[in-house]
Enzyme design. Sequence first.
Site, PDB file in Angstrom:
ATOM      1  N   THR A   1     -16.655  -6.647   3.671  1.00 35.13           N
ATOM      2  CA  THR A   1     -16.341  -5.353   4.264  1.00 35.13           C
ATOM      3  C   THR A   1     -17.617  -4.561   4.570  1.00 35.13           C
ATOM      4  OG1 THR A   1     -16.220  -4.195   2.137  1.00 35.13           O
ATOM      5  CG2 THR A   1     -14.211  -5.285   2.907  1.00 35.13           C
TER       6      THR A   1
ATOM      7  N   LYS B   1     -14.379   6.420 -16.079  1.00 31.12           N
ATOM      8  CA  LYS B   1     -14.513   7.151 -17.341  1.00 31.12           C
ATOM      9  C   LYS B   1     -13.748   6.419 -18.442  1.00 31.12           C
ATOM     10  CE  LYS B   1     -15.132  11.699 -15.247  1.00 31.12           C
ATOM     11  NZ  LYS B   1     -14.605  13.084 -15.123  1.00 31.12           N
TER      12      LYS B   1
ATOM     13  N   ASP C   1       5.414   1.291  -4.327  1.00 32.73           N
ATOM     14  CA  ASP C   1       4.722   0.969  -5.568  1.00 32.73           C
ATOM     15  C   ASP C   1       4.686  -0.543  -5.785  1.00 32.73           C
ATOM     16  OD1 ASP C   1       3.748   1.007  -8.238  1.00 32.73           O
ATOM     17  OD2 ASP C   1       5.792   1.052  -8.996  1.00 32.73           O
TER      18      ASP C   1
ATOM     19  N   ASP D   1     -16.646  -3.697  -7.403  1.00 31.93           N
ATOM     20  CA  ASP D   1     -18.076  -3.402  -7.342  1.00 31.93           C
ATOM     21  C   ASP D   1     -18.522  -2.591  -8.554  1.00 31.93           C
ATOM     22  OD1 ASP D   1     -16.569  -1.217  -6.446  1.00 31.93           O
ATOM     23  OD2 ASP D   1     -18.249  -0.386  -5.325  1.00 31.93           O
TER      24      ASP D   1
ATOM     25  N   GLU E   1       0.855  -1.190   0.000  1.00 29.97           N
ATOM     26  CA  GLU E   1       0.000   0.000   0.000  1.00 29.97           C
ATOM     27  C   GLU E   1       0.892   1.242   0.000  1.00 29.97           C
ATOM     28  OE1 GLU E   1      -2.577   2.329  -0.542  1.00 29.97           O
ATOM     29  OE2 GLU E   1      -3.658   0.491  -0.023  1.00 29.97           O
TER      30      GLU E   1
ATOM     31  N   ASP F   1      -9.090   1.033  -7.877  1.00 30.04           N
ATOM     32  CA  ASP F   1      -9.714   2.191  -8.511  1.00 30.04           C
ATOM     33  C   ASP F   1     -10.242   1.778  -9.880  1.00 30.04           C
ATOM     34  OD1 ASP F   1     -10.299   4.662  -9.754  1.00 30.04           O
ATOM     35  OD2 ASP F   1      -8.801   5.682  -8.532  1.00 30.04           O
TER      36      ASP F   1
END
Length: 246
Positions: A224, A155, A128, A187, A101, A151
Amino acid sequence: MSNTPVQPEPQQPSTEQGESVPYMRKIRSFVLREGRLTKGQQNALDNHWPAFGLSYQHSPLDLQQVFGRSAPVVLEIGFGMGKSLVEMASNAPDKDFIGIEVHKPGVGACLGDAAAAGLSNLRLFEHDAVEVLNDSIADESLDTVQLFFPDPWHKKRHHKRRIVQPEFVQLLRKKLKIGGVFHMATDWQNYAEHMLEVMQAAPGFENVSASGDYVERPEQRPLTKFEQRGQRLGHGVWDLMFTRTS
Protein backbone atom coordinates in the site's frame (compact mmCIF):
# COMPACT_ATOMS: atom_id res chain seq x y z
CA MET A 1 -8.55 -0.28 9.85
CA SER A 2 -11.78 -0.10 11.70
CA ASN A 3 -12.42 -3.65 12.84
CA THR A 4 -11.29 -3.63 16.45
CA PRO A 5 -13.17 -4.86 19.51
CA VAL A 6 -14.47 -2.25 21.88
CA GLN A 7 -15.99 -2.37 25.31
CA PRO A 8 -19.74 -1.81 25.48
CA GLU A 9 -21.15 1.45 26.74
CA PRO A 10 -22.47 1.04 30.27
CA GLN A 11 -25.91 2.56 29.71
CA GLN A 12 -29.20 0.74 30.23
CA PRO A 13 -31.16 0.49 26.97
CA SER A 14 -34.89 1.08 26.95
CA THR A 15 -37.75 -0.40 24.99
CA GLU A 16 -40.04 1.72 22.84
CA GLN A 17 -42.42 1.81 25.80
CA GLY A 18 -39.68 3.36 27.94
CA GLU A 19 -39.21 0.31 30.14
CA SER A 20 -35.66 -0.30 31.28
CA VAL A 21 -34.27 -3.63 30.07
CA PRO A 22 -31.17 -5.43 31.40
CA TYR A 23 -27.98 -4.38 29.63
CA MET A 24 -26.65 -7.19 27.43
CA ARG A 25 -22.86 -7.25 27.30
CA LYS A 26 -21.73 -7.30 23.68
CA ILE A 27 -18.28 -7.05 22.20
CA ARG A 28 -18.18 -5.73 18.66
CA SER A 29 -15.31 -6.04 16.23
CA PHE A 30 -15.01 -2.37 15.45
CA VAL A 31 -15.07 1.25 16.46
CA LEU A 32 -17.39 3.16 14.16
CA ARG A 33 -15.61 6.31 13.00
CA GLU A 34 -18.03 7.58 10.38
CA GLY A 35 -16.72 10.13 7.94
CA ARG A 36 -18.57 12.24 5.42
CA LEU A 37 -19.47 10.52 2.18
CA THR A 38 -18.24 12.08 -1.04
CA LYS A 39 -20.69 12.38 -3.90
CA GLY A 40 -18.85 9.61 -5.73
CA GLN A 41 -19.00 7.27 -2.75
CA GLN A 42 -22.73 7.90 -2.33
CA ASN A 43 -23.32 7.28 -6.03
CA ALA A 44 -21.39 4.03 -5.79
CA LEU A 45 -23.48 2.91 -2.80
CA ASP A 46 -26.68 3.80 -4.66
CA ASN A 47 -25.70 2.22 -7.96
CA HIS A 48 -23.41 -0.72 -7.18
CA TRP A 49 -24.54 -2.15 -3.85
CA PRO A 50 -27.12 -4.43 -5.55
CA ALA A 51 -24.33 -6.08 -7.56
CA PHE A 52 -21.68 -6.35 -4.85
CA GLY A 53 -23.46 -6.02 -1.51
CA LEU A 54 -24.26 -8.84 0.90
CA SER A 55 -26.78 -8.46 3.71
CA TYR A 56 -26.06 -9.83 7.15
CA GLN A 57 -28.30 -12.78 7.92
CA HIS A 58 -28.74 -15.23 10.77
CA SER A 59 -28.11 -18.33 8.63
CA PRO A 60 -25.00 -19.17 6.57
CA LEU A 61 -24.87 -17.93 3.01
CA ASP A 62 -24.47 -20.41 0.18
CA LEU A 63 -21.26 -18.99 -1.28
CA GLN A 64 -21.48 -21.09 -4.43
CA GLN A 65 -24.85 -19.51 -5.08
CA VAL A 66 -23.55 -16.02 -4.20
CA PHE A 67 -20.69 -16.21 -6.72
CA GLY A 68 -22.29 -18.62 -9.18
CA ARG A 69 -19.39 -21.05 -8.98
CA SER A 70 -17.20 -23.11 -6.68
CA ALA A 71 -13.82 -21.44 -6.04
CA PRO A 72 -11.43 -20.74 -3.16
CA VAL A 73 -12.84 -18.02 -0.89
CA VAL A 74 -10.77 -15.25 0.67
CA LEU A 75 -12.38 -13.12 3.39
CA GLU A 76 -10.86 -9.81 4.50
CA ILE A 77 -11.82 -8.17 7.78
CA GLY A 78 -11.64 -4.37 7.75
CA PHE A 79 -10.68 -3.50 4.18
CA GLY A 80 -10.52 0.27 4.79
CA MET A 81 -11.00 2.09 1.49
CA GLY A 82 -10.70 -1.20 -0.40
CA LYS A 83 -7.85 -0.38 -2.79
CA SER A 84 -5.79 -3.47 -1.94
CA LEU A 85 -8.86 -5.73 -1.80
CA VAL A 86 -9.92 -4.68 -5.31
CA GLU A 87 -6.34 -5.17 -6.53
CA MET A 88 -6.18 -8.67 -5.02
CA ALA A 89 -9.52 -9.65 -6.55
CA SER A 90 -8.40 -8.29 -9.93
CA ASN A 91 -5.12 -10.22 -9.74
CA ALA A 92 -6.76 -13.53 -8.72
CA PRO A 93 -9.84 -14.10 -10.91
CA ASP A 94 -9.74 -17.79 -9.95
CA LYS A 95 -10.62 -16.87 -6.33
CA ASP A 96 -13.70 -15.29 -4.76
CA PHE A 97 -13.29 -12.44 -2.27
CA ILE A 98 -15.51 -11.20 0.56
CA GLY A 99 -14.74 -7.93 2.31
CA ILE A 100 -16.20 -6.79 5.63
CA GLU A 101 -16.13 -3.12 6.64
CA VAL A 102 -18.30 -0.85 8.80
CA HIS A 103 -16.90 2.46 7.55
CA LYS A 104 -19.46 3.61 4.94
CA PRO A 105 -17.11 5.89 2.97
CA GLY A 106 -14.72 2.96 2.62
CA VAL A 107 -17.53 0.71 1.41
CA GLY A 108 -18.57 3.34 -1.12
CA ALA A 109 -15.01 3.79 -2.36
CA CYS A 110 -14.52 0.03 -2.69
CA LEU A 111 -17.79 -0.35 -4.59
CA GLY A 112 -16.76 2.34 -7.05
CA ASP A 113 -13.36 0.76 -7.66
CA ALA A 114 -14.83 -2.75 -7.96
CA ALA A 115 -17.36 -1.59 -10.52
CA ALA A 116 -14.71 0.32 -12.49
CA ALA A 117 -12.55 -2.83 -12.54
CA GLY A 118 -15.49 -4.92 -13.79
CA LEU A 119 -15.09 -7.47 -11.02
CA SER A 120 -17.44 -10.41 -10.61
CA ASN A 121 -15.49 -12.18 -7.83
CA LEU A 122 -15.94 -9.63 -5.02
CA ARG A 123 -18.77 -9.14 -2.51
CA LEU A 124 -18.98 -6.77 0.47
CA PHE A 125 -20.62 -6.69 3.89
CA GLU A 126 -21.22 -3.42 5.71
CA HIS A 127 -21.62 -4.96 9.15
CA ASP A 128 -19.81 -6.11 12.28
CA ALA A 129 -17.27 -8.79 11.33
CA VAL A 130 -17.85 -10.94 14.43
CA GLU A 131 -21.59 -11.13 13.76
CA VAL A 132 -21.03 -11.88 10.07
CA LEU A 133 -18.58 -14.67 10.90
CA ASN A 134 -20.78 -16.13 13.61
CA ASP A 135 -24.01 -16.14 11.65
CA SER A 136 -23.59 -15.55 7.91
CA ILE A 137 -20.48 -17.62 7.10
CA ALA A 138 -20.65 -21.40 7.16
CA ASP A 139 -18.12 -23.45 9.11
CA GLU A 140 -15.13 -24.69 7.08
CA SER A 141 -16.07 -22.53 4.08
CA LEU A 142 -13.07 -20.17 3.89
CA ASP A 143 -9.66 -20.80 2.37
CA THR A 144 -8.07 -17.61 3.67
CA VAL A 145 -8.90 -14.96 6.27
CA GLN A 146 -7.02 -11.65 5.99
CA LEU A 147 -6.59 -9.02 8.68
CA PHE A 148 -4.33 -6.21 7.49
CA PHE A 149 -3.33 -3.24 9.67
CA PRO A 150 -6.09 -3.42 12.27
CA ASP A 151 -6.29 -0.75 14.96
CA PRO A 152 -3.30 -1.53 17.23
CA TRP A 153 -4.75 0.01 20.40
CA HIS A 154 -1.17 0.84 21.32
CA LYS A 155 -1.86 2.02 24.88
CA LYS A 156 -1.38 -0.89 27.27
CA ARG A 157 -4.72 -0.33 29.00
CA HIS A 158 -6.43 -0.73 25.62
CA HIS A 159 -4.73 -3.99 24.57
CA LYS A 160 -7.83 -5.97 25.51
CA ARG A 161 -9.63 -4.18 22.66
CA ARG A 162 -7.37 -5.68 20.02
CA ILE A 163 -9.30 -7.96 17.70
CA VAL A 164 -6.69 -10.77 17.74
CA GLN A 165 -7.67 -12.55 20.94
CA PRO A 166 -7.99 -16.29 21.72
CA GLU A 167 -11.79 -16.37 21.43
CA PHE A 168 -11.78 -14.57 18.09
CA VAL A 169 -9.05 -16.85 16.73
CA GLN A 170 -11.12 -19.92 17.58
CA LEU A 171 -14.08 -18.41 15.73
CA LEU A 172 -11.85 -18.06 12.67
CA ARG A 173 -10.63 -21.61 13.13
CA LYS A 174 -14.22 -22.86 12.79
CA LYS A 175 -14.75 -20.91 9.58
CA LEU A 176 -11.48 -21.88 7.88
CA LYS A 177 -11.12 -25.14 6.04
CA ILE A 178 -8.45 -27.54 7.23
CA GLY A 179 -5.34 -26.18 5.56
CA GLY A 180 -6.84 -22.71 5.37
CA VAL A 181 -4.68 -19.70 6.29
CA PHE A 182 -5.11 -16.79 8.67
CA HIS A 183 -2.92 -13.96 7.35
CA MET A 184 -2.26 -10.89 9.51
CA ALA A 185 -0.16 -7.79 8.93
CA THR A 186 0.64 -4.85 11.20
CA ASP A 187 3.08 -1.96 11.32
CA TRP A 188 3.17 -1.95 15.13
CA GLN A 189 5.86 -4.26 16.49
CA ASN A 190 4.15 -4.61 19.86
CA TYR A 191 0.93 -5.74 18.15
CA ALA A 192 2.91 -8.15 15.96
CA GLU A 193 4.36 -9.67 19.12
CA HIS A 194 0.87 -9.86 20.63
CA MET A 195 -0.49 -11.58 17.50
CA LEU A 196 2.38 -14.05 17.53
CA GLU A 197 1.84 -14.85 21.20
CA VAL A 198 -1.90 -15.41 20.74
CA MET A 199 -1.47 -17.54 17.62
CA GLN A 200 1.35 -19.70 19.00
CA ALA A 201 -0.90 -20.60 21.92
CA ALA A 202 -3.99 -21.19 19.73
CA PRO A 203 -5.04 -24.84 19.37
CA GLY A 204 -5.40 -26.07 15.80
CA PHE A 205 -2.98 -23.65 14.13
CA GLU A 206 0.57 -23.96 12.84
CA ASN A 207 2.92 -21.12 11.94
CA VAL A 208 3.87 -20.98 8.25
CA SER A 209 7.13 -19.18 9.13
CA ALA A 210 10.21 -21.38 8.92
CA SER A 211 11.76 -19.30 11.70
CA GLY A 212 8.71 -19.66 13.92
CA ASP A 213 7.76 -15.99 13.89
CA TYR A 214 7.11 -13.76 10.86
CA VAL A 215 7.04 -14.22 7.08
CA GLU A 216 8.07 -11.97 4.21
CA ARG A 217 5.18 -10.08 2.64
CA PRO A 218 3.65 -12.56 0.15
CA GLU A 219 3.15 -11.36 -3.41
CA GLN A 220 -0.61 -11.58 -3.13
CA ARG A 221 -0.72 -8.84 -0.49
CA PRO A 222 -0.32 -5.52 -2.33
CA LEU A 223 2.13 -2.97 -1.04
CA THR A 224 0.00 0.00 0.00
CA LYS A 225 0.97 3.69 -0.34
CA PHE A 226 0.83 3.87 3.45
CA GLU A 227 3.29 0.96 3.66
CA GLN A 228 5.59 2.45 1.02
CA ARG A 229 5.71 5.71 2.99
CA GLY A 230 6.48 3.77 6.16
CA GLN A 231 9.33 1.94 4.47
CA ARG A 232 10.85 5.26 3.35
CA LEU A 233 10.70 6.44 6.95
CA GLY A 234 12.26 3.22 8.19
CA HIS A 235 9.11 1.76 9.73
CA GLY A 236 8.70 -2.00 9.89
CA VAL A 237 5.78 -4.18 8.79
CA TRP A 238 5.22 -7.66 10.15
CA ASP A 239 3.28 -10.39 8.33
CA LEU A 240 2.10 -13.52 10.14
CA MET A 241 0.52 -16.55 8.47
CA PHE A 242 -0.93 -19.51 10.34
CA THR A 243 -2.51 -22.63 8.83
CA ARG A 244 -5.47 -24.41 10.36
CA THR A 245 -4.30 -27.95 11.09
CA SER A 246 -7.25 -29.39 13.00
